[in-house]
Design a protein around this motif. Sequence first.
Motif, mmCIF file in Angstrom:
data_model
loop_
_atom_site.group_PDB
_atom_site.id
_atom_site.type_symbol
_atom_site.label_atom_id
_atom_site.label_comp_id
_atom_site.label_asym_id
_atom_site.label_seq_id
_atom_site.Cartn_x
_atom_site.Cartn_y
_atom_site.Cartn_z
ATOM 1 N N ILE A 13 0.837 -1.206 0.000
ATOM 2 C CA ILE A 13 0.000 0.000 0.000
ATOM 3 C C ILE A 13 0.871 1.254 0.000
ATOM 4 O O ILE A 13 2.001 1.257 0.481
ATOM 5 N N ARG A 14 0.300 2.336 -0.526
ATOM 6 C CA ARG A 14 0.997 3.622 -0.565
ATOM 7 C C ARG A 14 0.266 4.694 0.232
ATOM 8 O O ARG A 14 0.770 5.811 0.385
ATOM 9 N N ALA A 15 -0.922 4.383 0.745
ATOM 10 C CA ALA A 15 -1.672 5.361 1.543
ATOM 11 C C ALA A 15 -2.656 4.637 2.448
ATOM 12 O O ALA A 15 -3.130 3.536 2.134
ATOM 13 N N LEU A 16 -2.971 5.276 3.551
ATOM 14 C CA LEU A 16 -3.888 4.736 4.543
ATOM 15 C C LEU A 16 -5.034 5.723 4.719
ATOM 16 O O LEU A 16 -4.812 6.924 4.896
ATOM 17 N N VAL A 17 -6.267 5.237 4.642
ATOM 18 C CA VAL A 17 -7.454 6.066 4.846
ATOM 19 C C VAL A 17 -8.183 5.559 6.085
ATOM 20 O O VAL A 17 -8.501 4.364 6.176
ATOM 21 N N LEU A 18 -8.433 6.457 7.019
ATOM 22 C CA LEU A 18 -9.099 6.095 8.261
ATOM 23 C C LEU A 18 -10.442 6.801 8.382
ATOM 24 O O LEU A 18 -10.561 7.988 8.050
ATOM 25 N N ASP A 19 -11.432 6.084 8.853
ATOM 26 C CA ASP A 19 -12.665 6.691 9.316
ATOM 27 C C ASP A 19 -12.355 7.438 10.618
ATOM 28 O O ASP A 19 -11.307 7.235 11.241
ATOM 29 N N VAL A 20 -13.268 8.292 11.049
ATOM 30 C CA VAL A 20 -13.070 9.057 12.287
ATOM 31 C C VAL A 20 -13.930 8.510 13.423
ATOM 32 O O VAL A 20 -13.430 8.005 14.423
ATOM 33 N N ASP A 21 -15.246 8.607 13.271
ATOM 34 C CA ASP A 21 -16.164 8.321 14.371
ATOM 35 C C ASP A 21 -16.203 6.842 14.725
ATOM 36 O O ASP A 21 -16.506 5.992 13.885
ATOM 37 N N ASP A 22 -15.888 6.562 15.965
ATOM 38 C CA ASP A 22 -15.849 5.209 16.530
ATOM 39 C C ASP A 22 -14.774 4.334 15.888
ATOM 40 O O ASP A 22 -14.748 3.119 16.077
ATOM 41 N N THR A 23 -13.874 4.982 15.143
ATOM 42 C CA THR A 23 -12.680 4.323 14.622
ATOM 43 C C THR A 23 -11.444 4.871 15.316
ATOM 44 O O THR A 23 -10.703 4.136 15.941
ATOM 45 N N ILE A 24 -11.245 6.193 15.227
ATOM 46 C CA ILE A 24 -10.121 6.776 15.961
ATOM 47 C C ILE A 24 -10.585 7.513 17.213
ATOM 48 O O ILE A 24 -9.809 7.668 18.156
ATOM 49 N N VAL A 25 -11.831 7.983 17.225
ATOM 50 C CA VAL A 25 -12.365 8.653 18.415
ATOM 51 C C VAL A 25 -13.637 7.959 18.875
ATOM 52 O O VAL A 25 -14.388 7.400 18.075
ATOM 53 N N ASP A 26 -13.867 8.021 20.194
ATOM 54 C CA ASP A 26 -15.036 7.366 20.792
ATOM 55 C C ASP A 26 -16.247 8.283 20.649
ATOM 56 O O ASP A 26 -16.657 8.954 21.588
ATOM 57 N N ALA A 130 6.712 4.215 8.153
ATOM 58 C CA ALA A 130 6.647 3.517 6.868
ATOM 59 C C ALA A 130 6.529 4.474 5.685
ATOM 60 O O ALA A 130 6.514 4.034 4.534
ATOM 61 N N GLY A 131 6.439 5.772 5.967
ATOM 62 C CA GLY A 131 6.321 6.760 4.905
ATOM 63 C C GLY A 131 4.972 6.781 4.227
ATOM 64 O O GLY A 131 4.862 7.187 3.071
ATOM 65 N N LEU A 132 3.933 6.367 4.956
ATOM 66 C CA LEU A 132 2.592 6.322 4.383
ATOM 67 C C LEU A 132 1.794 7.557 4.784
ATOM 68 O O LEU A 132 1.626 7.829 5.976
ATOM 69 N N PRO A 133 1.263 8.326 3.825
ATOM 70 C CA PRO A 133 0.353 9.416 4.176
ATOM 71 C C PRO A 133 -0.950 8.840 4.721
ATOM 72 O O PRO A 133 -1.419 7.792 4.257
ATOM 73 N N VAL A 134 -1.522 9.514 5.709
ATOM 74 C CA VAL A 134 -2.770 9.060 6.325
ATOM 75 C C VAL A 134 -3.854 10.101 6.067
ATOM 76 O O VAL A 134 -3.691 11.279 6.399
#
Length: 240
Positions: A13-26, A130-134
Amino acid sequence: MSEPTLASALSGIRALVLDVDDTIVDTRGATVAAGTVAAATVWPASDADHVAMAERYYEDPERWFPRYASGEVAFEAMRAGRLDEVARAFDLTVPDGAHEAYELAYAPAFRQAQRLFDDVPPLLDAAHRAGLPVALLTNSAAEPTRLKLEALDLLDAFAVVVTTDTLGFGKPDPRVYLETCRLVGAEPGETVCIGDSLEWDVLGATAVGLRGVWLDRARLGTSHPVARVTRLDEVAALLG
């Protein structure tokens, strides 16, 4: 069909996409805490359980939030619709000025209740090494998303933040995943999307060529053939 491995989902992979609600924050915890304060402000003399009212607001049985995410209703209409539904469920009338009073009480309490899950910093550290943009991809609006990140001192932690204000709608519209990839500078097949919603963060993403990893914090399990983790530590370990 067997469940894809996490290693295969992350390979190359070259990039990471994260959800916000209930994924990184409660978000559930913050919504219930703030909603309890706000419900007590609007209905101070009510015998109704203000915590239960806040929980129902979060559960959103009339699915106002998905309607907002699809662009069907405006943010303010979504919030008002959810509050009106709570009032009906608890056999309460909505007093004059209730929506404004609710929001005024809710906002500071919501900000104060923000909590980052403890497995997020290790993941961000591993991605950085790892040099991956998030990127963040959320179905929330820009202002509440900024509030969350600011409260947690994370405003500068992400290369890209895509909200429902970016295109006027959110997940699972195919265009939001592709726009996130474009902004982060990676092809869909080189990008993994991780989140707590199987529908929005995994199946919606994989339908347009991204890779998907379901964050199953509640350990629900699934019959869908998707890569699944119960904590973000598992992702961080492989990125490292």
